[in-house]
Each structure stands twice: as structure tokens, then as C-alpha cells.
Scaffold this active site. Sequence first.
Site, PDB file in Angstrom:
ATOM      1  N   CYS A  78       0.840  -1.200   0.000  1.00 12.89           N
ATOM      2  CA  CYS A  78       0.000   0.000   0.000  1.00 12.89           C
ATOM      3  C   CYS A  78       0.880   1.258   0.000  1.00 12.89           C
ATOM      4  O   CYS A  78       1.585   1.499  -0.966  1.00 12.89           O
ATOM      5  CB  CYS A  78      -0.980  -0.055   1.178  1.00 12.89           C
ATOM      6  SG  CYS A  78      -2.296   1.160   1.064  1.00 12.89           S
ATOM      7  N   HIS A 184      -3.876  -4.762  -0.604  1.00 11.20           N
ATOM      8  CA  HIS A 184      -3.521  -5.384   0.673  1.00 11.20           C
ATOM      9  C   HIS A 184      -3.535  -6.898   0.509  1.00 11.20           C
ATOM     10  O   HIS A 184      -4.605  -7.504   0.521  1.00 11.20           O
ATOM     11  CB  HIS A 184      -4.508  -4.956   1.758  1.00 11.20           C
ATOM     12  CG  HIS A 184      -4.313  -3.544   2.180  1.00 11.20           C
ATOM     13  ND1 HIS A 184      -3.512  -3.182   3.248  1.00 11.20           N
ATOM     14  CD2 HIS A 184      -4.767  -2.393   1.657  1.00 11.20           C
ATOM     15  CE1 HIS A 184      -3.491  -1.879   3.361  1.00 11.20           C
ATOM     16  NE2 HIS A 184      -4.247  -1.359   2.414  1.00 11.20           N
ATOM     17  N   GLU A 186      -2.819  -9.149   2.538  1.00 10.69           N
ATOM     18  CA  GLU A 186      -3.330  -9.825   3.734  1.00 10.69           C
ATOM     19  C   GLU A 186      -4.860  -9.806   3.792  1.00 10.69           C
ATOM     20  O   GLU A 186      -5.462 -10.481   4.610  1.00 10.69           O
ATOM     21  CB  GLU A 186      -2.717  -9.195   5.000  1.00 10.69           C
ATOM     22  CG  GLU A 186      -3.263  -7.841   5.410  1.00 10.69           C
ATOM     23  CD  GLU A 186      -2.720  -6.648   4.620  1.00 10.69           C
ATOM     24  OE1 GLU A 186      -2.028  -6.867   3.594  1.00 10.69           O
ATOM     25  OE2 GLU A 186      -3.015  -5.514   5.015  1.00 10.69           O
TER      26      GLU A 186
END
Lengths: 202, 134
Positions: A78, A184, A186
Site C-alpha cells: 500500500c 492489501h 493480507e
Amino acid sequence: MIAVIDYKAGNLTSVVKALHYLGAETLVTQDPNVVRKASKIVLPGVGHFQATQLLADLGITSAVREAVAGGTLFLGVCVGLQWLFEGSTEAPETAGLGHFAGRCERFPATHNGAELKSPHVGWNSLEGIREDSRLLRGVANGGYVYYTHSWRAPLVSATASVTEYGGAFTGVVERDNVMGVQFHPEKSSTVGLQVLKNFVEL
Amino acid sequence: MEDHASAKAEIEALMTRRCELLVKGDLVASMQMCAEEYELVLGDAPTLIGREAVMEMYRSIYAEAVFGLSFKIEDLRVCGTLAVVFMREWMTLQPHRGTEIEHFALRRLNVLECRNGTWLFVRAMAHLQPLVEL
């Protein structure tokens, strides 16, 4: 050992959990010497380009610069990707690492005559995946990932994949050992996990 | 080198006021400290965009909640009209009066912008932390 840089914003838990799930050994750190010695470095997103000033103040910027010059693998997430560029209009007085040329800019208010909502939040697809990308190995064009950002990195020769929102922007950047993802991983389900797996296995 | 002492003092006071308002349950006043386009990222939850969306979230989830909140500023940086505040927070929450008190620890990044002489919250990211780490 993967050094996960902690710059106080605290959004580390998900990244670290995902890396542990993939069998990686991690160390969350603010110590430049730990960063210098790491085999890999992950810089999670912090939420605002201005916050990256902390990296310079902690001595992490120079540690990262030395480490990547020595071949250490680096992944920015990011704002961590944006930091790899020269700067951002989000915080014009704060310098990025400058590993890639260009500055990050805000999404335009309109695109093709229509209003463009900002931030760009939600699932969007990775397109134009570069065949030689090691980070995106096994990820197909059109794979969906989760974004939340208002500023975007420019297209450069190191762009490894683009996403379309108000025009194309760099979704993934990769040159040799230095990589970044605007989304992202994750939070990006199977594609995100594949990207992190690729990084762990490099 | 520019001295941001007065801006920092003002922002520290804002943090205290925000905390007091949330503890008091004065959501409207606390949200008036935010820009219209305020963005809130809470852990892995979808980003909330706009003051109204944030207020709606608080109203729907915490309408009857009783909060306790304290904080510590770890780092406060002012650069022109931008400020970034790295904080730790400790929160107690009773979803309803009489229910068990839950304890949370968070790390919070607040981003503020000075507009027409007034500092406004424009973005925040808050992430739960294990209590033992704090």
C-alpha cells in the site's frame, strides 16, 4: 528471517499472521540494524504518506537503501509501495525512497466525464501481469485483490501489473529484488496469499 | 527550523477532547472534529468513508455502549498543514449497561489537516493489539 517494519501505526498483525501461516519467520522491528541484517524486508502500509517520514527519522530509510543495494528482498504494501517512489502529492515535503522514478498522485475527481469516487475501496482486478514477475507467479490476469487508497503510483517500466480505476495505475511494481503491491495482500484472499507465498519462497 | 509547538499543543488538546467526547457518548460533537470525507480503517474491516458512515457504524453497533478510553501519544509530527499522530489507546467497552466489561488495546494513526485555521481529523487507522504487548 523477514523483518516487518513497525512504524507505529500498528497494522502489522494481519501481515505477520499471513507470513506465519506460510511458514515464514518474522521479526517486527524499528531497529535499522535488524533491517540491515534481514534476509527479506516487508514494509506494511501505514495509511498516509506523511507517516513515512518516521522511517527517515528512525534511520530505516538508509538501512533499507543499503539492504536492497546488497540484494535483500523488499516488499512494500500500500503506502509501502508508494514510498518506493520519489514522493507523493499527499505529503509533498516528505521524500520517498526514490527507488522508482515518479510521484504518486491523487485519483482525479472525474474520469471520462464521470465523477470518480475516492478513495478507491474494494475488490478490483490485476491486469497486464508481466510474465517475468516473480511476485505474481501463478496469479492470472483478472485476479481480484482488495484495495483501499486515494493516491496511486504512476506507471513505470518496473510496473508488473496494473489495475484500472480512473485510468490504469501501478498495482504491482517489481524490479529485481524490490517489489511493492498497492493492494492489501493480507486482505486479498487466495490471490493475496499467493503473492505473499511467492515472496516468502523467493 | 519551523517550530510547530503551538500546533502540537493544539492537536494534543484535540486528542484529549476527542477522548472526553467519546467517553461522554457525544458522538455528534466528536464527529464534528472530523472532515466531511473522513476515512476510518478499523483493523481488517472495510474502510468507512465519510462522517455519516462512521456515525452510522457507531450508532448501529455502539448505541447503548459505555466506553472508557485513555490514550498515549507516541509521536506527533506536523508538516505544514498536515499532522500525523501515532497513538496507543486503551479502551473498556460495555456493549450495554450491566454487561461484562471488555478490555481492548489499540494502536491508532490519526491524520489531521489544518483547514481555514482549524485542525480536522481526515483519516484514522486503528488496529487491535494484544493487551500483553502494551
